[in-house]
Design an enzyme around this catalytic site. Structure first.
Site, PDB file in Angstrom:
ATOM      1  N   CYS A   1       7.147  19.881  26.169  1.00 35.69           N
ATOM      2  CA  CYS A   1       7.767  20.177  24.865  1.00 35.69           C
ATOM      3  C   CYS A   1       8.132  18.911  24.096  1.00 35.69           C
ATOM      4  CB  CYS A   1       9.008  21.038  25.046  1.00 35.69           C
ATOM      5  SG  CYS A   1       8.612  22.665  25.687  1.00 35.69           S
TER       6      CYS A   1
ATOM      7  N   HIS B   1      13.171  20.346  18.415  1.00 30.62           N
ATOM      8  CA  HIS B   1      12.281  21.224  19.174  1.00 30.62           C
ATOM      9  C   HIS B   1      12.901  22.619  19.160  1.00 30.62           C
ATOM     10  CE1 HIS B   1       9.877  23.070  22.136  1.00 30.62           C
ATOM     11  NE2 HIS B   1      10.737  22.973  23.134  1.00 30.62           N
TER      12      HIS B   1
ATOM     13  N   ASN C   1       9.260  29.430  21.209  1.00 27.31           N
ATOM     14  CA  ASN C   1       9.067  28.050  21.680  1.00 27.31           C
ATOM     15  C   ASN C   1       7.569  27.782  21.774  1.00 27.31           C
ATOM     16  OD1 ASN C   1       8.856  25.662  23.099  1.00 27.31           O
ATOM     17  ND2 ASN C   1      10.396  26.204  24.644  1.00 27.31           N
TER      18      ASN C   1
HETATM   19  N1  ACO Z   1      16.080  39.969  29.375  1.00 27.41           N
HETATM   20  C1  ACO Z   1      17.197  40.391  29.975  1.00 27.41           C
HETATM   21  N2  ACO Z   1      17.844  39.669  30.911  1.00 27.41           N
HETATM   22  C2  ACO Z   1      17.332  38.463  31.245  1.00 27.41           C
HETATM   23  C3  ACO Z   1      16.152  37.969  30.641  1.00 27.41           C
HETATM   24  C4  ACO Z   1      15.526  38.785  29.671  1.00 27.41           C
HETATM   25  N3  ACO Z   1      14.396  38.396  29.017  1.00 27.41           N
HETATM   26  N4  ACO Z   1      15.888  36.740  31.170  1.00 27.41           N
HETATM   27  C5  ACO Z   1      16.858  36.484  32.053  1.00 27.41           C
HETATM   28  N5  ACO Z   1      17.714  37.520  32.110  1.00 27.41           N
HETATM   29  C6  ACO Z   1      18.902  37.672  32.947  1.00 27.41           C
HETATM   30  C7  ACO Z   1      18.839  36.847  34.217  1.00 27.41           C
HETATM   31  O1  ACO Z   1      18.080  37.509  35.196  1.00 27.41           O
HETATM   32  C8  ACO Z   1      20.309  36.756  34.588  1.00 27.41           C
HETATM   33  O2  ACO Z   1      20.673  37.947  35.196  1.00 27.41           O
HETATM   34  P1  ACO Z   1      21.673  37.932  36.454  1.00 27.41           P
HETATM   35  O3  ACO Z   1      22.955  37.370  35.921  1.00 27.41           O
HETATM   36  O4  ACO Z   1      21.737  39.379  36.832  1.00 27.41           O
HETATM   37  O5  ACO Z   1      21.015  37.058  37.472  1.00 27.41           O
HETATM   38  C9  ACO Z   1      21.006  36.676  33.234  1.00 27.41           C
HETATM   39  O6  ACO Z   1      20.034  37.162  32.255  1.00 27.41           O
HETATM   40  C10 ACO Z   1      21.434  35.292  32.845  1.00 27.41           C
HETATM   41  O7  ACO Z   1      20.350  34.372  33.106  1.00 27.41           O
HETATM   42  P2  ACO Z   1      20.433  32.863  32.686  1.00 27.41           P
HETATM   43  O8  ACO Z   1      19.122  32.199  33.019  1.00 27.41           O
HETATM   44  O9  ACO Z   1      21.668  32.221  33.212  1.00 27.41           O
HETATM   45  O10 ACO Z   1      20.555  33.047  31.101  1.00 27.41           O
HETATM   46  P3  ACO Z   1      20.785  31.962  30.013  1.00 27.41           P
HETATM   47  O11 ACO Z   1      21.914  32.332  29.157  1.00 27.41           O
HETATM   48  O12 ACO Z   1      20.773  30.559  30.575  1.00 27.41           O
HETATM   49  O13 ACO Z   1      19.489  32.139  29.081  1.00 27.41           O
HETATM   50  C11 ACO Z   1      17.368  31.015  28.752  1.00 27.41           C
HETATM   51  C12 ACO Z   1      18.193  31.957  29.635  1.00 27.41           C
HETATM   52  C13 ACO Z   1      17.208  31.651  27.415  1.00 27.41           C
HETATM   53  C14 ACO Z   1      16.039  30.785  29.416  1.00 27.41           C
HETATM   54  C15 ACO Z   1      18.125  29.676  28.587  1.00 27.41           C
HETATM   55  O14 ACO Z   1      18.551  29.223  29.831  1.00 27.41           O
HETATM   56  C16 ACO Z   1      17.305  28.599  27.949  1.00 27.41           C
HETATM   57  O15 ACO Z   1      16.982  28.658  26.786  1.00 27.41           O
HETATM   58  N6  ACO Z   1      17.021  27.528  28.713  1.00 27.41           N
HETATM   59  C17 ACO Z   1      16.341  26.354  28.196  1.00 27.41           C
HETATM   60  C18 ACO Z   1      14.923  26.578  27.834  1.00 27.41           C
HETATM   61  C19 ACO Z   1      14.381  25.297  27.305  1.00 27.41           C
HETATM   62  O16 ACO Z   1      14.951  24.674  26.434  1.00 27.41           O
HETATM   63  N7  ACO Z   1      13.326  24.807  27.871  1.00 27.41           N
HETATM   64  C20 ACO Z   1      12.882  23.467  27.529  1.00 27.41           C
HETATM   65  C21 ACO Z   1      11.709  23.402  26.781  1.00 27.41           C
HETATM   66  S1  ACO Z   1      10.428  24.392  27.446  1.00 27.41           S
HETATM   67  C22 ACO Z   1       9.191  23.360  27.969  1.00 27.41           C
HETATM   68  O17 ACO Z   1       9.309  22.174  28.145  1.00 27.41           O
HETATM   69  C23 ACO Z   1       7.897  24.010  28.338  1.00 27.41           C
END
Ligand code: ACO
Length: 324
Positions: A114, A251, A281
């Site tokens: 990314c 980004h 993304n």
């Molecule tokens: N729908 C419903 N629930 C979901 C989903 C979904 N699509 N995805 C995850 N959950 C659930 C999880 O299973 C978890 O459930 P649990 O508590 O029962 O275990 C709960 O939601 C919370 O999960 P988290 O991963 O802690 O959620 P978070 O608030 O962190 O959001 C997300 C997840 C959106 C992925 C976030 O962490 C994020 O944006 N991370 C960074 C992504 C990023 O910037 N990546 C870098 C660039 S990408 C690249 O380089 C290719």
């Protein structure tokens, strides 16, 4: 006097197929509400079958060249950022070169996930300042839909396909922060975090393309901490303060990360270019897409200070400061 790399044209291309969050609701245990509230994403574009990263890149490249009023052979080279190439080799950049009908110069790919476009733009700036090139096309192009695990709700709802491109040209500046063009950059990687965000396949390991795997919450924490820091470092190098920034073009991974970074930089959201709701993304394509969309809307004025920043797999992260 010093040579500066100035953006003289932007362009982008998004595939026709638009996928709303509701598309995932009958396939996975997820909801439109969860995706919107946790990420800010409302829809994304997916490439059609047979439409590859190079196809998206060529369309974006043509648009950027048109905007710059240039022909392909006016360029000295193409630098293309992607983690989803058509083939293991040749570089997608060479396929774009051929697709544009460009018969001179060089073409190569950069892979920093990314953060790829930031790394590519910083390289283009270095080549231009060193006198190695005078006009370069810098592209970010991805088809992340091809490396999704469609059973993993934590990743497959986040990504989209697309391409963005900019033409950068050498222009004479004074060497001061009042110059137009790229003023500074800051690039970083820390391979000890490579497992947090990776693809579980590859040529010399599994012989397959693999699927994206991410520990989203850990990446989230690194992103919030590292993005504001890299932006401050690059601003410092340019001799500028956060208060001098007219636009943050981040980004587009997650609205909450973008908002937290803007807050750390003490920038109101009105100064942030946001495309995450419509594009999702798009990895290395997200910053040039956002630049092109905002440029197309006439939002940037000559002299505006623009900060771009990104983090991705590696982990790799960085930022570029430029004056429009
Ligand atoms: N729908 C419903 N629930 C979901 C989903 C979904 N699509 N995805 C995850 N959950 C659930 C999880 O299973 C978890 O459930 P649990 O508590 O029962 O275990 C709960 O939601 C919370 O999960 P988290 O991963 O802690 O959620 P978070 O608030 O962190 O959001 C997300 C997840 C959106 C992925 C976030 O962490 C994020 O944006 N991370 C960074 C992504 C990023 O910037 N990546 C870098 C660039 S990408 C690249 O380089 C290719």
């Amino acid at each position: 006097m010093s040579r500066r790399a100035v953006i003289i044209g932007t362009g982008h291309y998004l595939p026709d197929q638009v996928i709303d969050n509701s598309w995932f609701e009958d396939k996975l245990d997820t909801t439109d509400e969860w995706i919107r509230s946790r990420t800010g994403i409302e829809r994304r574009h997916f490439a059609a079958e047979g439409q590859n990263t190079s196809d998206l890149a060529i369309r974006a490249a043509r648009a950027a060249l048109d905007k710059a009023g240039l022909q392909p052979d006016d360029l000295d080279g193409i630098i293309l950022a992607t983690s989803t190439p058509d083939f293991t080799f040749p570089a997608v950049a060479t396929m774009v070169q051929a697709g544009l009908g460009m018969t001179r110069g060089f073409a190569f790919d950069v892979q920093a996930v990314c953060a790829g476009f930031v790394f590519a733009l910083a390289n283009a700036d270095a080549m231009i300042r060193a006198g190695q090139a005078s006009r370069l096309l810098v592209i970010g192009a991805e088809t992340f839909s091809r490396i999704m695990d469609w059973t993993d709700r934590g990743t497959c709802v986040l990504f989209g396909d697309g391409a963005g491109a900019v033409v950068v040209e050498a222009q004479q500046g004074s060497g001061e922060s009042t110059d137009r063009g790229i003023l500074s950059s800051d690039l970083n990687s820390d391979g000890q975090y490579r497992e947090l965000l990776h693809v579980d396949g590859g040529v010399s390991s599994t012989g397959t393309a693999g699927h994206l795997r991410m520990q989203g919450n850990l990446v989230f924490r690194h992103a919030v901490e590292k993005l504001a820091r890299t932006a401050h470092t690059a601003l410092d190098r340019a001799g500028l303060q956060p208060g001098d920034v007219d636009w943050l073009v981040p980004h587009q991974a997650n609205m909450r990360i973008i908002a937290a970074t803007a807050q750390k930089m003490q920038l109101p959201l009105e100064k942030v270019v946001l495309t995450v709701a419509d594009h999702g993304n798009t990895s290395a394509a997200s910053i040039p897409l956002a630049l092109s969309v905002a440029d197309g809307e006439g939002r940037f004025k000559p002299g505006d200070v623009i900060v771009t920043e990104a983090i991705g797999g590696g982990l790799s992260w960085g930022s570029v400061v430029l004056r429009w």
